[in-house]
Motif scaffolding. Structure first.
Motif, mmCIF file in Angstrom:
data_model
loop_
_atom_site.group_PDB
_atom_site.id
_atom_site.type_symbol
_atom_site.label_atom_id
_atom_site.label_comp_id
_atom_site.label_asym_id
_atom_site.label_seq_id
_atom_site.Cartn_x
_atom_site.Cartn_y
_atom_site.Cartn_z
ATOM 1 N N ALA A 126 -6.847 12.688 8.688
ATOM 2 C CA ALA A 126 -6.369 12.255 10.058
ATOM 3 C C ALA A 126 -5.195 12.637 10.146
ATOM 4 N N ALA A 127 -4.753 13.237 11.394
ATOM 5 C CA ALA A 127 -3.285 13.348 11.478
ATOM 6 C C ALA A 127 -2.560 12.337 12.500
ATOM 7 N N THR A 128 -3.513 11.296 12.845
ATOM 8 C CA THR A 128 -2.585 10.258 13.228
ATOM 9 C C THR A 128 -3.178 9.061 12.425
ATOM 10 N N ILE A 129 -2.618 8.227 12.122
ATOM 11 C CA ILE A 129 -2.897 6.888 11.328
ATOM 12 C C ILE A 129 -2.158 5.751 11.813
ATOM 13 N N VAL A 130 -2.951 4.730 12.380
ATOM 14 C CA VAL A 130 -2.109 3.656 12.916
ATOM 15 C C VAL A 130 -2.513 2.453 12.075
ATOM 16 N N VAL A 173 0.744 -1.051 0.012
ATOM 17 C CA VAL A 173 -0.007 0.028 0.038
ATOM 18 C C VAL A 173 0.958 1.301 -0.061
ATOM 19 N N GLU A 174 0.801 2.024 -1.056
ATOM 20 C CA GLU A 174 1.405 3.275 -1.136
ATOM 21 C C GLU A 174 1.490 4.177 0.151
ATOM 22 N N GLY A 175 2.511 4.523 0.544
ATOM 23 C CA GLY A 175 2.719 5.270 1.821
ATOM 24 C C GLY A 175 2.587 4.751 3.113
ATOM 25 N N ALA A 176 1.940 3.519 3.277
ATOM 26 C CA ALA A 176 1.614 3.070 4.473
ATOM 27 C C ALA A 176 2.744 2.931 5.284
ATOM 28 N N GLU A 177 3.818 2.439 5.173
ATOM 29 C CA GLU A 177 4.986 2.629 6.171
ATOM 30 C C GLU A 177 5.581 3.795 6.406
ATOM 31 N N GLU A 178 5.481 4.828 5.395
ATOM 32 C CA GLU A 178 6.145 6.130 5.840
ATOM 33 C C GLU A 178 5.122 6.900 6.713
ATOM 34 N N TYR A 179 3.795 6.770 6.408
ATOM 35 C CA TYR A 179 3.036 7.797 7.113
ATOM 36 C C TYR A 179 2.125 7.206 8.110
ATOM 37 N N VAL A 214 -16.439 8.539 23.190
ATOM 38 C CA VAL A 214 -17.029 8.855 21.859
ATOM 39 C C VAL A 214 -17.005 7.493 20.990
ATOM 40 N N SER A 215 -18.013 7.537 20.375
ATOM 41 C CA SER A 215 -18.333 6.343 19.618
ATOM 42 C C SER A 215 -17.479 6.102 18.588
ATOM 43 N N VAL A 216 -16.886 4.892 18.234
ATOM 44 C CA VAL A 216 -15.871 4.297 17.310
ATOM 45 C C VAL A 216 -16.765 4.115 16.011
ATOM 46 N N GLU A 217 -16.135 4.875 14.991
ATOM 47 C CA GLU A 217 -16.931 4.731 13.675
ATOM 48 C C GLU A 217 -16.180 3.614 13.020
ATOM 49 N N VAL A 218 -17.032 2.563 12.407
ATOM 50 C CA VAL A 218 -16.387 1.408 11.783
ATOM 51 C C VAL A 218 -16.697 1.347 10.284
ATOM 52 N N LEU A 219 -15.855 1.513 9.491
ATOM 53 C CA LEU A 219 -16.044 1.407 7.982
ATOM 54 C C LEU A 219 -15.797 0.261 7.572
ATOM 55 N N LEU A 220 -16.619 -0.906 7.237
ATOM 56 C CA LEU A 220 -16.450 -2.154 6.705
ATOM 57 C C LEU A 220 -16.268 -2.153 5.263
ATOM 58 N N GLU A 221 -15.814 -3.035 4.775
ATOM 59 C CA GLU A 221 -15.781 -3.324 3.167
ATOM 60 C C GLU A 221 -15.142 -2.227 2.615
ATOM 61 N N THR A 222 -14.131 -1.576 3.388
ATOM 62 C CA THR A 222 -13.494 -0.264 2.968
ATOM 63 C C THR A 222 -12.078 -0.564 2.822
ATOM 64 N N GLU A 223 -11.498 -0.418 1.871
ATOM 65 C CA GLU A 223 -9.818 -0.844 1.541
ATOM 66 C C GLU A 223 -8.991 0.484 1.415
ATOM 67 N N ALA A 224 -8.086 0.557 2.497
ATOM 68 C CA ALA A 224 -7.128 1.443 2.291
ATOM 69 C C ALA A 224 -6.088 1.305 1.165
ATOM 70 N N ILE A 225 -6.108 2.052 0.153
ATOM 71 C CA ILE A 225 -5.527 1.847 -1.168
ATOM 72 C C ILE A 225 -4.086 2.864 -1.243
ATOM 73 N N ALA A 226 -4.236 3.676 -0.286
ATOM 74 C CA ALA A 226 -3.011 4.660 -0.169
ATOM 75 C C ALA A 226 -2.862 5.414 0.944
ATOM 76 N N VAL A 227 -1.666 5.859 1.448
ATOM 77 C CA VAL A 227 -1.663 6.680 2.703
ATOM 78 C C VAL A 227 -0.742 7.895 2.448
ATOM 79 N N ARG A 228 -1.249 9.253 2.765
ATOM 80 C CA ARG A 228 -0.488 10.260 2.316
ATOM 81 C C ARG A 228 -0.426 11.006 3.729
ATOM 82 N N ARG A 229 0.390 12.007 3.902
ATOM 83 C CA ARG A 229 0.686 12.726 5.117
ATOM 84 C C ARG A 229 -0.710 13.208 5.778
#
Length: 399
Positions: free
Chosen positions: A279-283, A138-144, A248-263
Protein backbone atom coordinates in the motif's frame (compact mmCIF):
# COMPACT_ATOMS: atom_id res chain seq x y z
CA UNK A 1 -16.73 10.32 16.06
CA UNK A 2 -18.87 13.29 17.11
CA UNK A 3 -20.00 13.24 20.72
CA UNK A 4 -22.91 15.70 20.99
CA UNK A 5 -20.46 18.59 21.24
CA UNK A 6 -21.34 22.20 21.89
CA UNK A 7 -19.75 24.50 19.31
CA UNK A 8 -17.22 26.80 21.03
CA UNK A 9 -18.36 29.78 18.99
CA UNK A 10 -21.71 29.80 20.80
CA UNK A 11 -19.94 30.46 24.07
CA UNK A 12 -17.73 33.13 22.52
CA UNK A 13 -20.80 35.07 21.44
CA UNK A 14 -21.98 35.31 25.05
CA UNK A 15 -18.54 35.97 26.53
CA UNK A 16 -18.03 39.19 28.45
CA UNK A 17 -16.85 42.14 26.35
CA UNK A 18 -15.09 43.92 29.17
CA UNK A 19 -12.14 42.92 31.32
CA UNK A 20 -12.33 43.83 34.99
CA UNK A 21 -9.31 45.57 36.47
CA UNK A 22 -6.84 43.16 38.10
CA UNK A 23 -4.27 43.92 40.75
CA UNK A 24 -0.80 43.57 39.26
CA UNK A 25 0.45 41.20 41.92
CA UNK A 26 -2.31 38.62 41.39
CA UNK A 27 -0.95 35.39 39.94
CA UNK A 28 -2.74 34.23 36.80
CA UNK A 29 -4.59 31.03 36.08
CA UNK A 30 -2.75 29.16 33.35
CA UNK A 31 -4.47 26.75 30.98
CA UNK A 32 -2.00 24.45 29.24
CA UNK A 33 -3.37 23.01 26.04
CA UNK A 34 -6.21 24.30 23.91
CA UNK A 35 -8.12 21.10 23.21
CA UNK A 36 -11.72 20.60 24.27
CA UNK A 37 -10.99 20.75 28.01
CA UNK A 38 -8.67 23.74 27.81
CA UNK A 39 -10.71 25.82 25.39
CA UNK A 40 -14.02 25.19 27.12
CA UNK A 41 -12.49 25.98 30.51
CA UNK A 42 -11.39 29.34 29.09
CA UNK A 43 -14.74 30.11 27.44
CA UNK A 44 -16.74 29.23 30.55
CA UNK A 45 -14.45 31.33 32.74
CA UNK A 46 -15.07 34.26 30.41
CA UNK A 47 -18.81 33.68 30.47
CA UNK A 48 -18.68 33.59 34.29
CA UNK A 49 -16.80 36.94 34.45
CA UNK A 50 -13.87 35.25 36.20
CA UNK A 51 -11.75 38.04 37.69
CA UNK A 52 -8.39 36.29 37.84
CA UNK A 53 -6.19 36.98 34.78
CA UNK A 54 -6.23 33.86 32.64
CA UNK A 55 -3.79 32.71 29.96
CA UNK A 56 -4.37 29.86 27.48
CA UNK A 57 -1.15 28.42 26.00
CA UNK A 58 -0.98 26.10 23.00
CA UNK A 59 1.69 25.32 20.40
CA UNK A 60 -0.81 25.75 17.57
CA UNK A 61 -2.58 28.91 16.46
CA UNK A 62 -5.80 26.98 15.84
CA UNK A 63 -8.24 24.85 17.75
CA UNK A 64 -8.77 21.48 16.04
CA UNK A 65 -12.34 20.17 16.04
CA UNK A 66 -11.09 16.59 15.67
CA UNK A 67 -14.45 14.82 15.31
CA UNK A 68 -15.00 16.67 12.03
CA UNK A 69 -11.58 16.18 10.43
CA UNK A 70 -13.19 13.75 7.97
CA UNK A 71 -15.41 16.53 6.61
CA UNK A 72 -12.34 18.75 6.30
CA UNK A 73 -10.53 16.03 4.34
CA UNK A 74 -13.47 15.50 2.02
CA UNK A 75 -14.24 19.20 1.55
CA UNK A 76 -17.72 18.85 3.05
CA UNK A 77 -16.88 21.54 5.63
CA UNK A 78 -14.43 24.41 5.43
CA UNK A 79 -11.61 25.61 7.65
CA UNK A 80 -13.59 28.03 9.81
CA UNK A 81 -15.70 25.19 11.20
CA UNK A 82 -12.93 22.64 11.70
CA UNK A 83 -9.92 24.67 12.79
CA UNK A 84 -10.85 28.21 13.88
CA UNK A 85 -8.08 30.44 15.22
CA UNK A 86 -7.79 30.81 18.98
CA UNK A 87 -7.52 34.59 18.71
CA UNK A 88 -10.88 34.57 16.91
CA UNK A 89 -12.55 32.24 19.41
CA UNK A 90 -11.22 34.25 22.35
CA UNK A 91 -11.83 37.70 20.87
CA UNK A 92 -13.09 40.08 23.58
CA UNK A 93 -13.27 37.19 26.04
CA UNK A 94 -10.73 38.57 28.49
CA UNK A 95 -8.63 35.42 28.05
CA UNK A 96 -5.07 35.96 26.82
CA UNK A 97 -3.81 33.48 24.24
CA UNK A 98 -0.11 32.67 23.82
CA UNK A 99 1.13 30.48 20.98
CA UNK A 100 4.22 28.75 22.31
CA UNK A 101 5.59 25.33 23.17
CA UNK A 102 5.55 24.34 26.83
CA UNK A 103 9.05 23.32 27.82
CA UNK A 104 8.66 22.38 31.49
CA UNK A 105 6.18 22.43 34.37
CA UNK A 106 7.39 22.76 37.97
CA UNK A 107 4.47 21.86 40.22
CA UNK A 108 6.39 22.58 43.42
CA UNK A 109 7.45 26.07 42.35
CA UNK A 110 4.19 26.68 40.48
CA UNK A 111 6.07 27.73 37.37
CA UNK A 112 5.69 27.00 33.65
CA UNK A 113 8.62 27.54 31.28
CA UNK A 114 8.04 28.09 27.55
CA UNK A 115 10.35 27.35 24.63
CA UNK A 116 10.52 31.06 23.79
CA UNK A 117 12.17 31.77 27.14
CA UNK A 118 9.03 33.16 28.75
CA UNK A 119 8.01 31.74 32.10
CA UNK A 120 4.94 32.18 34.27
CA UNK A 121 4.16 31.59 37.91
CA UNK A 122 0.56 30.65 38.52
CA UNK A 123 -2.03 30.64 41.23
CA UNK A 124 -4.04 27.88 39.59
CA UNK A 125 -3.13 25.60 36.70
CA UNK A 126 -5.28 23.62 34.28
CA UNK A 127 -3.57 20.65 32.62
CA UNK A 128 -5.24 19.75 29.33
CA UNK A 129 -2.25 18.61 27.33
CA UNK A 130 -4.05 15.92 25.38
CA UNK A 131 -2.28 12.95 23.83
CA UNK A 132 0.12 11.96 21.08
CA UNK A 133 0.16 9.01 18.69
CA UNK A 134 1.35 5.72 20.20
CA UNK A 135 3.27 3.36 17.92
CA UNK A 136 3.72 0.49 20.40
CA UNK A 137 7.31 -0.12 19.28
CA UNK A 138 6.12 -1.38 15.89
CA UNK A 139 9.16 -1.20 13.64
CA UNK A 140 8.83 1.49 10.98
CA UNK A 141 5.36 2.64 12.08
CA UNK A 142 6.32 6.22 12.90
CA UNK A 143 8.57 6.56 9.85
CA UNK A 144 6.31 5.09 7.17
CA UNK A 145 2.74 5.83 8.24
CA UNK A 146 0.63 8.98 8.22
CA UNK A 147 -1.16 10.16 11.38
CA UNK A 148 -4.67 11.62 11.32
CA UNK A 149 -4.94 13.95 14.30
CA UNK A 150 -4.72 17.54 13.01
CA UNK A 151 -5.76 19.66 10.06
CA UNK A 152 -2.16 19.50 8.82
CA UNK A 153 -2.43 15.70 8.88
CA UNK A 154 -5.64 15.88 6.84
CA UNK A 155 -4.00 18.17 4.27
CA UNK A 156 -0.95 15.89 4.04
CA UNK A 157 -3.14 12.81 3.60
CA UNK A 158 -5.21 14.44 0.87
CA UNK A 159 -2.05 15.48 -0.97
CA UNK A 160 -0.62 11.96 -0.71
CA UNK A 161 -3.81 10.34 -1.97
CA UNK A 162 -4.23 12.66 -4.94
CA UNK A 163 -0.59 12.15 -5.85
CA UNK A 164 -1.04 8.36 -5.78
CA UNK A 165 -4.13 8.52 -7.97
CA UNK A 166 -2.38 10.72 -10.52
CA UNK A 167 0.64 8.43 -10.58
CA UNK A 168 -1.61 5.41 -11.04
CA UNK A 169 -3.00 6.88 -14.25
CA UNK A 170 0.56 6.91 -15.65
CA UNK A 171 1.63 3.51 -14.31
CA UNK A 172 1.30 0.15 -16.07
CA UNK A 173 -1.55 -1.98 -14.75
CA UNK A 174 0.55 -4.56 -12.82
CA UNK A 175 2.23 -1.81 -10.78
CA UNK A 176 -0.91 0.23 -10.11
CA UNK A 177 -2.32 -1.75 -7.20
CA UNK A 178 -0.06 -0.43 -4.44
CA UNK A 179 -0.76 3.15 -5.52
CA UNK A 180 -4.50 2.48 -5.37
CA UNK A 181 -4.44 0.72 -1.97
CA UNK A 182 -4.94 2.54 1.33
CA UNK A 183 -4.16 0.60 4.51
CA UNK A 184 -5.57 1.89 7.80
CA UNK A 185 -4.14 0.38 10.97
CA UNK A 186 -6.77 0.41 13.70
CA UNK A 187 -10.55 -0.07 13.68
CA UNK A 188 -11.57 2.33 16.42
CA UNK A 189 -13.63 5.40 15.65
CA UNK A 190 -10.85 7.16 13.74
CA UNK A 191 -10.02 4.16 11.58
CA UNK A 192 -13.61 3.26 10.74
CA UNK A 193 -14.79 6.79 10.00
CA UNK A 194 -11.72 7.48 7.88
CA UNK A 195 -12.12 4.21 5.98
CA UNK A 196 -15.77 4.93 5.20
CA UNK A 197 -14.97 8.46 4.05
CA UNK A 198 -12.12 7.36 1.78
CA UNK A 199 -14.16 4.50 0.32
CA UNK A 200 -16.59 7.12 -1.02
CA UNK A 201 -14.14 9.94 -1.69
CA UNK A 202 -11.38 8.14 -3.60
CA UNK A 203 -13.70 6.71 -6.28
CA UNK A 204 -14.97 10.23 -6.96
CA UNK A 205 -11.44 11.57 -7.29
CA UNK A 206 -10.29 8.65 -9.46
CA UNK A 207 -13.35 8.73 -11.69
CA UNK A 208 -12.64 12.40 -12.39
CA UNK A 209 -9.33 11.24 -13.85
CA UNK A 210 -11.17 8.89 -16.21
CA UNK A 211 -10.03 5.71 -14.47
CA UNK A 212 -11.63 2.52 -13.17
CA UNK A 213 -12.79 3.06 -9.59
CA UNK A 214 -13.10 -0.70 -9.03
CA UNK A 215 -9.30 -0.86 -8.76
CA UNK A 216 -9.28 1.12 -5.50
CA UNK A 217 -8.81 -0.80 -2.24
CA UNK A 218 -9.37 0.45 1.31
CA UNK A 219 -8.15 -2.07 3.89
CA UNK A 220 -8.55 -1.82 7.67
CA UNK A 221 -6.18 -3.86 9.84
CA UNK A 222 -7.57 -4.66 13.28
CA UNK A 223 -5.79 -6.64 15.98
CA UNK A 224 -9.01 -7.33 17.91
CA UNK A 225 -11.87 -9.65 17.02
CA UNK A 226 -14.26 -6.77 16.35
CA UNK A 227 -14.37 -3.21 15.10
CA UNK A 228 -15.25 -0.31 17.43
CA UNK A 229 -14.35 -2.29 20.52
CA UNK A 230 -16.27 -1.00 23.52
CA UNK A 231 -19.12 0.49 21.52
CA UNK A 232 -22.61 -0.99 21.40
CA UNK A 233 -23.41 -4.03 19.26
CA UNK A 234 -25.91 -1.99 17.25
CA UNK A 235 -23.30 0.66 16.42
CA UNK A 236 -20.76 -1.98 15.45
CA UNK A 237 -23.26 -3.67 13.18
CA UNK A 238 -24.35 -0.40 11.58
CA UNK A 239 -20.73 0.49 10.89
CA UNK A 240 -19.94 -2.95 9.48
CA UNK A 241 -22.90 -2.72 7.12
CA UNK A 242 -21.98 0.80 6.04
CA UNK A 243 -18.41 -0.22 5.22
CA UNK A 244 -19.71 -2.77 2.73
CA UNK A 245 -22.15 -0.30 1.15
CA UNK A 246 -19.60 2.32 0.19
CA UNK A 247 -18.66 3.11 -3.43
CA UNK A 248 -15.87 0.59 -2.95
CA UNK A 249 -16.32 -1.98 -0.21
CA UNK A 250 -13.94 -1.63 2.74
CA UNK A 251 -11.96 -4.78 3.55
CA UNK A 252 -11.65 -5.40 7.30
CA UNK A 253 -8.95 -7.82 8.45
CA UNK A 254 -9.83 -8.85 12.01
CA UNK A 255 -7.42 -10.56 14.41
CA UNK A 256 -4.61 -9.23 12.27
CA UNK A 257 -1.61 -7.58 13.88
CA UNK A 258 0.63 -5.06 12.13
CA UNK A 259 4.08 -6.16 13.31
CA UNK A 260 6.21 -3.92 11.08
CA UNK A 261 5.83 -1.21 8.49
CA UNK A 262 8.17 -0.64 5.61
CA UNK A 263 7.98 1.81 2.76
CA UNK A 264 4.76 0.96 0.89
CA UNK A 265 4.31 -2.28 2.88
CA UNK A 266 2.57 -3.45 6.04
CA UNK A 267 3.91 -6.68 7.52
CA UNK A 268 1.07 -8.51 9.29
CA UNK A 269 0.59 -11.54 11.47
CA UNK A 270 -2.65 -13.32 10.68
CA UNK A 271 -3.70 -16.86 11.56
CA UNK A 272 -0.14 -17.42 12.81
CA UNK A 273 1.13 -16.62 9.34
CA UNK A 274 3.21 -13.66 8.22
CA UNK A 275 1.66 -11.72 5.35
CA UNK A 276 2.49 -8.51 3.54
CA UNK A 277 0.12 -5.89 2.21
CA UNK A 278 1.42 -3.49 -0.44
CA UNK A 279 0.00 0.00 0.00
CA UNK A 280 1.45 3.36 -1.00
CA UNK A 281 -0.66 5.07 1.67
CA UNK A 282 -0.63 3.70 5.22
CA UNK A 283 -2.51 5.56 7.96
CA UNK A 284 -1.81 4.91 11.66
CA UNK A 285 -5.13 5.17 13.50
CA UNK A 286 -4.57 3.04 16.57
CA UNK A 287 -3.72 4.04 20.09
CA UNK A 288 -2.58 7.17 21.85
CA UNK A 289 -0.12 8.03 24.59
CA UNK A 290 0.11 10.87 27.06
CA UNK A 291 1.99 14.00 26.11
CA UNK A 292 5.65 13.48 27.09
CA UNK A 293 5.43 16.50 29.41
CA UNK A 294 3.00 14.63 31.63
CA UNK A 295 5.62 11.94 32.23
CA UNK A 296 8.01 14.57 33.62
CA UNK A 297 5.64 15.80 36.32
CA UNK A 298 6.53 15.02 39.91
CA UNK A 299 3.50 12.81 40.45
CA UNK A 300 3.98 9.44 42.20
CA UNK A 301 3.21 6.29 40.24
CA UNK A 302 0.41 5.47 42.67
CA UNK A 303 -1.42 8.55 41.44
CA UNK A 304 -1.18 7.53 37.79
CA UNK A 305 -2.80 4.72 35.84
CA UNK A 306 -0.90 2.11 33.82
CA UNK A 307 -0.68 4.47 30.84
CA UNK A 308 0.77 7.23 33.02
CA UNK A 309 -2.40 9.33 32.98
CA UNK A 310 -3.04 11.47 36.05
CA UNK A 311 -5.65 10.47 38.60
CA UNK A 312 -7.99 13.20 39.81
CA UNK A 313 -10.29 13.99 42.70
CA UNK A 314 -14.00 14.11 41.93
CA UNK A 315 -13.58 17.89 41.62
CA UNK A 316 -10.94 17.33 38.89
CA UNK A 317 -7.94 18.35 41.03
CA UNK A 318 -4.62 16.53 41.11
CA UNK A 319 -4.37 14.37 44.21
CA UNK A 320 -1.08 15.95 45.33
CA UNK A 321 -1.63 19.49 44.09
CA UNK A 322 -5.15 20.82 44.77
CA UNK A 323 -4.37 24.11 43.00
CA UNK A 324 -3.96 22.13 39.76
CA UNK A 325 -6.95 20.90 37.77
CA UNK A 326 -6.87 18.44 34.90
CA UNK A 327 -8.99 16.98 32.14
CA UNK A 328 -8.91 15.36 28.72
CA UNK A 329 -6.60 12.64 27.46
CA UNK A 330 -3.77 13.28 29.93
CA UNK A 331 -6.02 12.37 32.88
CA UNK A 332 -8.18 9.42 33.84
CA UNK A 333 -11.65 9.17 35.35
CA UNK A 334 -13.23 5.89 36.31
CA UNK A 335 -15.82 4.59 33.84
CA UNK A 336 -15.50 7.63 31.56
CA UNK A 337 -14.28 7.23 27.97
CA UNK A 338 -11.59 9.54 26.57
CA UNK A 339 -13.95 11.36 24.22
CA UNK A 340 -14.60 14.97 23.29
CA UNK A 341 -17.96 15.10 25.04
CA UNK A 342 -16.32 14.11 28.33
CA UNK A 343 -13.48 16.60 27.81
CA UNK A 344 -15.64 19.63 27.16
CA UNK A 345 -17.89 18.84 30.13
CA UNK A 346 -14.75 18.63 32.25
CA UNK A 347 -13.85 22.10 31.00
CA UNK A 348 -17.19 23.48 32.19
CA UNK A 349 -16.75 21.78 35.59
CA UNK A 350 -13.19 23.08 36.01
CA UNK A 351 -14.33 26.62 35.22
CA UNK A 352 -17.10 26.34 37.80
CA UNK A 353 -14.69 25.15 40.49
CA UNK A 354 -12.08 27.81 39.68
CA UNK A 355 -14.81 30.40 40.13
CA UNK A 356 -15.85 28.74 43.38
CA UNK A 357 -12.26 28.87 44.65
CA UNK A 358 -12.00 32.55 43.76
CA UNK A 359 -15.21 33.32 45.64
CA UNK A 360 -14.44 31.11 48.64
CA UNK A 361 -17.19 28.59 47.92
CA UNK A 362 -17.08 24.80 48.13
CA UNK A 363 -16.05 22.84 45.06
CA UNK A 364 -18.52 20.53 43.37
CA UNK A 365 -17.82 17.03 42.02
CA UNK A 366 -17.98 16.75 38.26
CA UNK A 367 -21.05 15.08 36.75
CA UNK A 368 -20.55 13.80 33.23
CA UNK A 369 -23.60 13.04 31.12
CA UNK A 370 -22.93 10.76 28.15
CA UNK A 371 -25.30 11.61 25.34
CA UNK A 372 -24.43 8.95 22.82
CA UNK A 373 -22.30 8.88 19.69
CA UNK A 374 -22.62 10.14 16.15
CA UNK A 375 -20.41 8.50 13.52
CA UNK A 376 -19.74 9.62 9.98
CA UNK A 377 -19.85 6.59 7.72
CA UNK A 378 -19.17 7.90 4.25
CA UNK A 379 -19.98 11.07 2.34
CA UNK A 380 -23.15 12.69 3.71
CA UNK A 381 -24.05 9.58 5.71
CA UNK A 382 -24.02 8.94 9.43
CA UNK A 383 -25.38 6.85 12.26
CA UNK A 384 -26.12 7.96 15.80
CA UNK A 385 -26.47 5.91 18.95
CA UNK A 386 -28.29 8.14 21.42
CA UNK A 387 -28.16 7.46 25.15
CA UNK A 388 -27.52 3.76 24.39
CA UNK A 389 -31.20 3.47 23.48
CA UNK A 390 -31.97 4.93 20.08
CA UNK A 391 -30.22 4.52 16.78
CA UNK A 392 -30.78 6.93 13.93
CA UNK A 393 -29.34 6.45 10.45
CA UNK A 394 -29.39 8.64 7.40
CA UNK A 395 -27.79 11.44 5.46
CA UNK A 396 -26.06 14.17 7.41
CA UNK A 397 -25.73 17.56 5.74
CA UNK A 398 -23.54 20.43 6.86
CA UNK A 399 -23.58 24.03 5.66
Amino acid sequence: MINAITNPETLVETATTSVLSIEAQQLPTLILGGGFTGLFTALHLSHQHYKTPTILIDRSSRFIFKPLLYQFLSGEMNTKYICPRYDTLLHKSGIEFIQDTIQSIDLQQRQVQLASGLYYNYGNLVLSLGSVAAYFDVEGAEEYTLPFRTNEDAVALAKQLRNCLQRATQTPKPQQQALLTVAIVGAGCTGIELAATLADLLPDWYAALGSNVADIRVVVIQREKEILKGDSDSLQQAAQTALHERKVSVEVLLETEAIAVRRNTVVMKRNNQIEQLSAATIVWATGSAIDPLVSTLSIPEAHRDKQGRLKLTNALQLLDFPEVFGGGDCTVMEQQPATAQVAYQQGAAIAHNLQALAEGHSLLPVEIGLRGNLMKLGLDESVSDLFDRYQVKGHLHFP
